[in-house]
Design an enzyme around this catalytic site. Sequence first.
Site, PDB file in Angstrom:
ATOM      1  CG  PHE A 337      -8.303  51.022  30.390  1.00  0.00           C
ATOM      2  CD1 PHE A 337      -6.925  51.056  30.434  1.00  0.00           C
ATOM      3  CD2 PHE A 337      -8.987  50.480  31.474  1.00  0.00           C
ATOM      4  CE1 PHE A 337      -6.231  50.564  31.534  1.00  0.00           C
ATOM      5  CE2 PHE A 337      -8.294  49.978  32.569  1.00  0.00           C
ATOM      6  CZ  PHE A 337      -6.915  50.020  32.601  1.00  0.00           C
ATOM      7  CD  GLU A 362       6.996  73.541  40.201  1.00  0.00           C
ATOM      8  OE1 GLU A 362       8.218  73.557  40.012  1.00  0.00           O
ATOM      9  OE2 GLU A 362       6.459  72.932  41.110  1.00  0.00           O
TER      10      GLU A 362
END
Lengths: 380, 268
Positions: A337, A362
């Site tokens: 982009f 996690e």
Amino acid sequence: MNFALTDDLKALQDTARKFAKEVMRPKAAHFDETEQFPREIIQQAWELGLMNMTIPQAHGGIELSHLAQAVIAEELAWGCSGMATSMIANDLALLPIVLSGTKEQKEKFLKPFTEKFLLASFGLTEPGAGSDVAGMRCTARREGDFYVLNGQKQWITNGEYADQYTIFCTTDSTKRHKGIMCLVVQGRPRGFTVGKHEHKMGQRASNTVTLTFEDVKVPVENRIGQEGEGFIVAMNTLDNSRPLTAMFAVGNARAAMEHAIDYSKQRQQFGKPIAEFQGVQFMIADMASEIHAARLLTYESAWRLDAGERNTLVSSYAKRFAADMAMKATTDAVQIFGGYGYSREYPVEKLMRDAKLIQIYEGTSQVQRLVIARELLKGS
Amino acid sequence: MPIKILVTAKRVEDYESKIKVNAQGNGIVLEGLKYKINPFDEIGVEEALRLVAKHGGGEVVVASVGTKDVHEQLRHALAMGATRAIWVNHAGPLDQMTVAGCLQKLIEKEKPDLAILGKQAIDDDQNQVGQYLAEWLGWSQATFASKEESLESEAEKSKTPALQLSADAKTLTVIREVDGGLETLECSMPCVVTTDLRLNQPRYASLPGIMKAKSKPIEEHTPATLGVDATPKITVTKMEHPPARKAGIKVPDVATLMDKLKNEAKVI
């Protein structure tokens, strides 16, 4: 060997995909910008059964297979990984009860979630104990029929709004992981305070707070498993939830790739769409093949759980590979982009900020590598 | 009083798929296509579920004609909440007469109070089955059941629904879309209703709904067992893409625009 999703899995995927596309994605930028809690969207997910997927049928749940949960997790994260984190936080907090609770505890702590929209939080990490779980300082002292809880928990998802908390604490911190225990805290008992919402880099739709316990009394019957078993309970929980976190990375990266493909076909430079330049094509080809690889790795780790096998190694492969892959894919999407990618007006910089957290929560990518190495080097 | 409604679930190409004409020019390229329930049929399922709920219970029976692939669409309707499904097993081309014929026979067997069909299927946009069906059954019909506004705004939701069943289930009032506005019809039951786009917004198939749908029955028939001649009366001889639109032009002023509209486009 069969790699095709069954009709049942496709039907579940359809609902999750439709919800992600029509409900989550249109609001993703808004909740990222405002850092508000998307309560209505999360409640709608609950109404459709996209939350509490692990609750056993015997206790009113739908008890989806791990593979089905993984398929759904990809779609939710494609919609917005911040919202998805808040949705899956319930399953993370309920898993210790599903895996190690007694029948009575399951009826008491799981069933209400199937009857009413409720939120739960998983409390493992502390200000001084992240990757080193056994270094926790949150203590529980037995007094008659109660434990008295003291300490702090940090980076607790949904903590500000939760109705029930699964808290890991220690009866004797000198025993390290052998002193850990798991307690369920319901509501807001005296001495329990919730800190302010943390301002995060990404996944800003998910609520993250610090919890403080000062002489909080928790009934002994709220203990999941025995004293000293908490570490095992936590690790089993993470073995079960790791495929979902890996799938968050896959959904997030897939969103970035789709944006990058669309944009590269529209954006003209040097008289042609940038998709015609090999430099751009190679980035897209890498994203596509790595997303596919991460998805298959994660499917396998979920499939092993469904087969009743220990999946520690493969789920660490999946979480490590998928999280690092998403970081790379979203960074490349921003690159494709160009200047527009760096602007908040376009959707890819959010995906890059969101991806970073998947490498951290996690079990960091480094902890996953440690787990992998230990599994490979141990014993024979 | 419980009511029984028959609805349909045609399997059609997903509207987001890119449709290409095949090399022979007599059909479309099937490779890589995704399939969905016809959106107008899905609106019909939703309306039937709402009517049954509002009327104190009953049954929604969903039917589809095609190969075993249509089970996917039948299961979708069951997951939304339909009670049971009927599959008319048939491979090969289908035309409106065959489909209407199969539905007629099913309706004569099932004896529902009402049949709700999509006004047309988004694949070949024929818009004929509902009308044939009503004629052959000798039932009253209301096509293009609709509402005033799209997307079920709060204002629209509080208004009366487009389909209203009388308490004795003898008449059905239907608001339908006509050129330049809306028309309200009162139909004697039983009747056939076809749905337009603005009638409602179908619910999602919930996860518990999908799990429950797995154990709901799908009854199998064939055109032959129903006594329907499935030989197509229509053959597709040629299929082609619509011509590509030409790029627009910019005109410098109103005078040029008027001139072009008058002399080039010849529209004024």
